[in-house]
Scaffold this active site. Structure first.
Site, mmCIF file in Angstrom:
data_model
loop_
_atom_site.group_PDB
_atom_site.id
_atom_site.type_symbol
_atom_site.label_atom_id
_atom_site.label_comp_id
_atom_site.label_asym_id
_atom_site.label_seq_id
_atom_site.Cartn_x
_atom_site.Cartn_y
_atom_site.Cartn_z
ATOM 1 C CE1 TYR A 171 3.466 -1.885 -13.844
ATOM 2 C CE2 TYR A 171 1.182 -0.716 -13.685
ATOM 3 C CZ TYR A 171 2.099 -1.675 -13.108
ATOM 4 O OH TYR A 171 1.827 -2.078 -11.919
ATOM 5 C CB SER A 175 -1.828 -4.745 -13.150
ATOM 6 O OG SER A 175 -2.574 -3.537 -13.209
HETATM 7 P P1 NAD Z 1 6.600 -0.232 -4.983
HETATM 8 O O1 NAD Z 1 7.178 0.552 -5.755
HETATM 9 O O2 NAD Z 1 6.183 0.172 -3.418
HETATM 10 O O3 NAD Z 1 7.676 -1.469 -4.368
HETATM 11 C C1 NAD Z 1 8.258 -2.286 -5.746
HETATM 12 C C2 NAD Z 1 9.472 -2.689 -5.144
HETATM 13 O O4 NAD Z 1 10.257 -3.491 -6.237
HETATM 14 C C3 NAD Z 1 10.571 -1.517 -4.482
HETATM 15 O O5 NAD Z 1 10.890 -1.813 -3.324
HETATM 16 C C4 NAD Z 1 11.746 -1.538 -5.575
HETATM 17 O O6 NAD Z 1 12.855 -1.146 -4.843
HETATM 18 C C5 NAD Z 1 11.778 -3.118 -6.003
HETATM 19 N N1 NAD Z 1 12.403 -3.287 -7.088
HETATM 20 C C6 NAD Z 1 12.453 -2.450 -8.271
HETATM 21 N N2 NAD Z 1 13.067 -2.628 -9.276
HETATM 22 C C7 NAD Z 1 13.709 -3.944 -8.737
HETATM 23 C C8 NAD Z 1 14.661 -4.968 -9.128
HETATM 24 N N3 NAD Z 1 15.136 -4.655 -10.415
HETATM 25 N N4 NAD Z 1 14.923 -5.926 -8.421
HETATM 26 C C9 NAD Z 1 14.433 -6.083 -7.386
HETATM 27 N N5 NAD Z 1 13.554 -5.388 -6.679
HETATM 28 C C10 NAD Z 1 13.228 -4.290 -7.479
HETATM 29 O O7 NAD Z 1 5.417 -1.094 -5.551
HETATM 30 P P2 NAD Z 1 4.050 -1.737 -5.153
HETATM 31 O O8 NAD Z 1 2.990 -0.520 -5.514
HETATM 32 O O9 NAD Z 1 4.082 -2.140 -3.821
HETATM 33 O O10 NAD Z 1 3.573 -2.694 -6.429
HETATM 34 C C11 NAD Z 1 4.144 -4.066 -6.094
HETATM 35 C C12 NAD Z 1 3.723 -5.071 -7.343
HETATM 36 O O11 NAD Z 1 2.497 -4.687 -7.303
HETATM 37 C C13 NAD Z 1 4.528 -4.561 -8.535
HETATM 38 O O12 NAD Z 1 4.634 -5.618 -9.223
HETATM 39 C C14 NAD Z 1 3.404 -3.653 -9.053
HETATM 40 O O13 NAD Z 1 3.639 -3.625 -10.634
HETATM 41 C C15 NAD Z 1 2.065 -4.262 -8.833
HETATM 42 N N6 NAD Z 1 0.758 -3.593 -8.970
HETATM 43 C C16 NAD Z 1 0.657 -2.201 -7.939
HETATM 44 C C17 NAD Z 1 -0.495 -1.631 -8.115
HETATM 45 C C18 NAD Z 1 -0.489 -0.503 -7.461
HETATM 46 O O14 NAD Z 1 -1.772 0.393 -7.405
HETATM 47 N N7 NAD Z 1 0.322 -0.082 -6.636
HETATM 48 C C19 NAD Z 1 -1.475 -1.997 -8.993
HETATM 49 C C20 NAD Z 1 -1.289 -3.338 -9.683
HETATM 50 C C21 NAD Z 1 -0.243 -4.048 -9.673
#
Ligand code: NAD
Length: 280
Positions: A176, A163
């Site tokens: 985080y 991130s």
């Molecule tokens: P999201 O919450 O839509 O998806 C995350 C998924 O991970 C969910 O489907 C959840 O069920 C699954 N999950 C959670 N715990 C788990 C576990 N223990 N085992 C298996 N699956 C598990 O999130 P997103 O926004 O699509 O983010 C995806 C990635 O991108 C994450 O690593 C997040 O930290 C990163 N990210 C997101 C953003 C943002 O702005 N959304 C920014 C930077 C990084």
């Protein structure tokens, strides 16, 4: 010669967190580019929904229930993926996220905060452990399991999801930010560690997207932006949030051995210039 059309025909792509917004989209796009996609998620129904969409469009996908923190379960899923689709070529470690128990209410500590404010001193140890485990161990353990099959496999590579808060931490979310910094560090470590056995490892560092995990931090219930959302936009030179499909091109670039065969250990920001901007 540079290949201009990216194809992942015949590649097996394992995506964790594939029931989520970013990784579900990434899984769909890999399938459209010819890959056989294994969608792993704690929430099987969410992963299944993306797998169904992929199959309906003529692609190859299979959903698996998997907790990225459970080695035994991951080993079982690896066996199933190998039998169903073949051994992993590209691993996308997408499962991750934050938890409210690991956030402070305040950006800055001050002496006269209102009663009930959750300060740094009130942070919940179990919440911090949850966030570090999910993001860091949840990237390391699937890599331990799936990289075994990737040793000396042509074009094999791993993409982690860091991130832009890994470069400079964001206020309120110390765990985080720290966990994502650890993922960037692990990405470089893995890139070096596997460099003699043909596995590249890189990461994307998404900026701000409006997704399930941050919607409450950014918007009021009536949909109007909170001060934090306005601040983000002021500090993003491109003055907007990113979209999930804007993550895909960078992932494809890093995953493609035609385009990125000598790219190893990079953390690629996709943030509209946020990390580059000092605010002045
Ligand atoms: P999201 O919450 O839509 O998806 C995350 C998924 O991970 C969910 O489907 C959840 O069920 C699954 N999950 C959670 N715990 C788990 C576990 N223990 N085992 C298996 N699956 C598990 O999130 P997103 O926004 O699509 O983010 C995806 C990635 O991108 C994450 O690593 C997040 O930290 C990163 N990210 C997101 C953003 C943002 O702005 N959304 C920014 C930077 C990084």
């Amino acid at each position: 010669m540079v290949q201009r059309e990216i194809s992942f025909e015949g590649k097996v792509v394992v995506v964790t967190g594939a029931g989520g917004l970013i990784c579900g989209k990434i899984a769909e796009e890999f399938a459209q580019a010819g890959a056989k996609v294994a969608l792993l998620d704690l929430n099987k129904d969410a992963a299944q929904a993306y797998a169904d969409t992929i199959e309906a469009a003529g692609g190859t996908a299979k959903a698996y229930e998997a907790n990225v923190l459970d080695l035994e379960v991951l080993e079982g899923v690896r066996e199933q993926v190998n039998a169903d689709l073949g051994t992993c070529d590209i691993l996308i470690n997408g499962a991750g996220g934050n938890n409210a128990r690991a956030n402070t209410d305040n950006e800055f500590h001050e002496t006269d905060l209102p009663e009930g404010t959750k300060t740094f001193f009130d942070l919940d140890k179990s919440g911090i452990e949850f966030v570090f485990n999910l993001n860091y161990l949840g990237t390391l353990l699937p890599t331990q399991v799936f990289a075994k099959d990737m040793i000396n496999k042509e074009g094999a590579n791993i993409i982690n999801i860091s991130s832009m808060n890994s470069f400079t931490p964001l206020t309120k979310i110390p765990a985080y930010s720290g966990a994502k910094a650890a993922i960037s560090n692990l990405t470089q470590w893995l890139a070096v560690h596997f460099s003699k056995v043909g596995i590249r490892c890189n990461a994307i560092a998404p900026g701000f997207l409006v997704t399930n995990q941050n919607r409450d931090l950014l918007f009021n219930e009536d949909g109007t932006p909170k001060e934090r959302a306005e601040k983000i936009l002021r500090n993003t030179p491109m003055e907007r949030f990113g979209e999930t499909d804007e993550m895909v091109g960078s992932v494809f670039f890093l995953a493609s051995n035609e385009l990125a065969s000598f790219v190893n250990g990079v953390i690629l920001p996709i943030d509209g210039g946020f990390a580059a901007y000092s605010g002045v």
